[in-house]
Design a protein around this motif. Sequence first.
Motif, PDB file in Angstrom:
ATOM      1  N   TRP A 185       1.033  -0.677   0.154  1.00 14.40           N
ATOM      2  CA  TRP A 185      -0.127   0.408  -0.197  1.00 14.40           C
ATOM      3  C   TRP A 185       1.213   1.325   0.186  1.00 14.40           C
ATOM      4  CZ3 TRP A 185      -1.265   4.199   3.244  1.00 14.40           C
ATOM      5  CH2 TRP A 185      -2.062   5.209   2.959  1.00 14.40           C
ATOM      6  N   PRO A 186       1.116   1.733  -1.458  1.00 18.66           N
ATOM      7  CA  PRO A 186       0.727   1.516  -2.314  1.00 18.66           C
ATOM      8  C   PRO A 186       1.417  -0.068  -2.969  1.00 18.66           C
ATOM      9  CG  PRO A 186       2.108   3.062  -2.835  1.00 18.66           C
ATOM     10  CD  PRO A 186       1.566   2.904  -1.352  1.00 18.66           C
ATOM     11  N   TYR A 187       0.687   0.039  -4.294  1.00 18.26           N
ATOM     12  CA  TYR A 187       1.846  -1.986  -4.664  1.00 18.26           C
ATOM     13  C   TYR A 187       2.787  -1.411  -5.248  1.00 18.26           C
ATOM     14  CZ  TYR A 187       1.510  -6.337  -6.227  1.00 18.26           C
ATOM     15  OH  TYR A 187       2.178  -7.885  -6.218  1.00 18.26           O
ATOM     16  N   GLN A 188       3.962  -1.916  -4.523  1.00 20.15           N
ATOM     17  CA  GLN A 188       4.932  -1.635  -5.552  1.00 20.15           C
ATOM     18  C   GLN A 188       5.827  -3.175  -6.181  1.00 20.15           C
ATOM     19  OE1 GLN A 188       7.383   1.723  -4.647  1.00 20.15           O
ATOM     20  NE2 GLN A 188       5.500   2.460  -2.866  1.00 20.15           N
ATOM     21  N   ALA A 189       5.479  -2.566  -7.386  1.00 23.12           N
ATOM     22  CA  ALA A 189       5.323  -3.844  -8.251  1.00 23.12           C
ATOM     23  C   ALA A 189       7.306  -4.022  -7.795  1.00 23.12           C
ATOM     24  CB  ALA A 189       4.651  -4.155  -9.111  1.00 23.12           C
ATOM     25  N   PRO A 190       7.943  -2.914  -8.333  1.00 22.61           N
ATOM     26  CA  PRO A 190       9.565  -3.387  -8.222  1.00 22.61           C
ATOM     27  C   PRO A 190      10.217  -3.719  -7.345  1.00 22.61           C
ATOM     28  CG  PRO A 190       8.817  -1.062  -9.816  1.00 22.61           C
ATOM     29  CD  PRO A 190       7.713  -1.467  -9.164  1.00 22.61           C
ATOM     30  N   ASP A 191       9.181  -3.504  -6.488  1.00 18.61           N
ATOM     31  CA  ASP A 191      10.279  -3.499  -5.164  1.00 18.61           C
ATOM     32  C   ASP A 191       9.940  -5.030  -4.419  1.00 18.61           C
ATOM     33  OD1 ASP A 191      12.212  -1.102  -3.339  1.00 18.61           O
ATOM     34  OD2 ASP A 191      10.280  -0.582  -4.738  1.00 18.61           O
ATOM     35  N   ILE A 192       8.367  -5.620  -4.883  1.00 19.47           N
ATOM     36  CA  ILE A 192       8.705  -6.537  -4.530  1.00 19.47           C
ATOM     37  C   ILE A 192       9.301  -7.739  -5.438  1.00 19.47           C
ATOM     38  CG2 ILE A 192       6.701  -8.667  -4.522  1.00 19.47           C
ATOM     39  CD1 ILE A 192       4.417  -6.467  -4.203  1.00 19.47           C
ATOM     40  N   GLU A 226       3.872 -15.538  -7.210  1.00 19.57           N
ATOM     41  CA  GLU A 226       4.861 -15.786  -7.904  1.00 19.57           C
ATOM     42  C   GLU A 226       6.189 -15.623  -7.344  1.00 19.57           C
ATOM     43  OE1 GLU A 226       7.656 -14.358 -11.542  1.00 19.57           O
ATOM     44  OE2 GLU A 226       5.745 -13.979 -11.425  1.00 19.57           O
ATOM     45  N   HIS A 227       6.033 -13.617  -6.234  1.00 21.11           N
ATOM     46  CA  HIS A 227       6.886 -13.739  -5.995  1.00 21.11           C
ATOM     47  C   HIS A 227       7.243 -13.652  -3.630  1.00 21.11           C
ATOM     48  CE1 HIS A 227       8.257 -11.493  -9.205  1.00 21.11           C
ATOM     49  NE2 HIS A 227       7.419 -11.521  -9.603  1.00 21.11           N
ATOM     50  N   ALA A 228       5.728 -14.580  -3.303  1.00 19.50           N
ATOM     51  CA  ALA A 228       5.511 -14.020  -2.062  1.00 19.50           C
ATOM     52  C   ALA A 228       4.957 -15.756  -1.569  1.00 19.50           C
ATOM     53  CB  ALA A 228       4.970 -13.085  -1.447  1.00 19.50           C
TER      54      ALA A 228
END
Length: 434
Positions: A185-192, A226-228
Motif C-alpha cells: 500500500w501502494p502496490y510496489q511491484a518493482p520492489d516486490i 510468484e513473488h511471496a
Amino acid sequence: MTLRKTVTPPMGWNSWDSYGTTVTEDEVLANAEFMAEHLLPHGWDTIVVDIDWADPTARSHGYNETAPLTIDGFGRLQPDPGRFPSSAGGAGFGPLAARVHELGLKLGIHVMRGIPRVSVAADAAILGTRTTAAKIADPTNVCEWNPHYLGLDHADPAAQAYYDSCVAQYAEWGIDFIKADDMLWPYQAPDIEAYSRAVQRADRDIALSLSPGRDLSAAHLEHLREHATMWRVCDDVWDRWDDIEPNFARLARWAPFAGPEGWPDADMLPLGRIGLRAERGEPREGALTPAERRSLVTLWVMARSPLMIGGDLPTSAPETIALFTEDDVLEILRDSHDNRELLRERDLVVWTASRGDTRWVAVFNTADEAREVPFDTRSLGLGVAPAGVVDVWDGASLTVKAVHEQSDAARGVAPGSRVVRLSLAPHGCVLLRA
C-alpha cells in the motif's frame, strides 16, 4: 536457493503487538522458549522480531523521526547491540538464530522497503558495486508512515545489488522468515520483484511475507503467488471488534485462493498480553471478549490465514494460550479444502471447509446481541440427515431434529427437513464438524 513456499499456513509469534519497536533479545528468547515448550507440538514454529530492531533509541507509541539506525559499512541494518547483546562484534542475528534453531524453531525478522536514510546520509558503499547509497536512493517514493527510509531507484542495477547484499547477510545469520513492509500500500511491484529475487538468490530457503495489505486487490494474485510466501490483505488488526469484522468480507474474497502457492494473511492475532511497550495502548490482556477471541481464531482458521500470535506468551492468561492448542480446530488450518463463505445475511455469516467425508461449518453472529437461530442442515452444507454433529471448540454433540410441521421453533425450515438450533453470543460463533 529458493523462495520458501509452505504446504500449510505459517504459524508463529510476532513481537509487534506486545513490544512495538522496542523488543529485546531476552524477550524474544522468553517467547521462543515458551513456544518450544507449549506450542511447538501444536504446529507453532516461527518467532518474528518486528520493526526497528536496529534503533538504539526505540520507544513505545511511535517512531523516532531521526532514529540513528545501526548500519554496517555497506548501509545494511544491524541489530542494536544494546537490545540484542549477542549481536555485538558484527555477529548480527546469528547467535540469536542459533539459539532459536536449537529450540526447534525458525527465526524471522521485519524489514522495510527501500534504504535507510542514515545509509544515504553516510553515502555507504553498496556491496559488489562501485556505487553508493546516495546514488540509488529515490526520495520521491518514500514510506507514508515510517520516517526512516527512502525508496530505491530500480533503474540502477545497484538497487538490486543492495537488496541482494541485505538478504545474503540475513541468510548468513540463519534467518528463515522475512516480513517485508511498505510493499502493498501502494502496490510496489518493482520492489516486490527485486526483494523476491534477492531471496531466491540467497544461500538459504527463506519465506517472504509482504505487508501491509490495505485496499489490496485480488487482481495482483498471480504476481503475489510468484513473488511471496504470504501477503497481508488488510491493515493492522488490533483488539477491537471494529478491526475484526471487516475481515469477514476480505477473507471471503481471498480464502478461495489460499494454498501452497501462497497464503492470504489476515494479520496477527491480537490475543494475550499485548501493549507492553507497543504502538497502541497500555499493557492489557486484549480488549476482545472471550466470544470475540474464539470468533477471531475460527475465522482465520476457516480462511486458512497464517497465524501469528501478538501477545507476550509467558505472561498471557492460560485461557488465551488454550485457544492456540486446540488441535481439532488447528486441523482445519492444516488439512482442509474448499474453504469459503456460504452465507452472509444481516448479522449471520456461515463458512464451510471440508476434507474427504468430513465437513466443518462455522456460524458467526456479528450482531451486538445474543441470538438463537434454527438452521436447515442443508443450508449449512451438512446434507439432509447428518450424523454426529459436534461443536469443535467444546467437544459436545449437537441435537439434530426432524421437522414435521411449521413452528416457531424451526422458523424458516421446511417440514421434512432436519434442523439444528445454535445459540450464538454477541460477536460469537459455533464451529461444527460432521
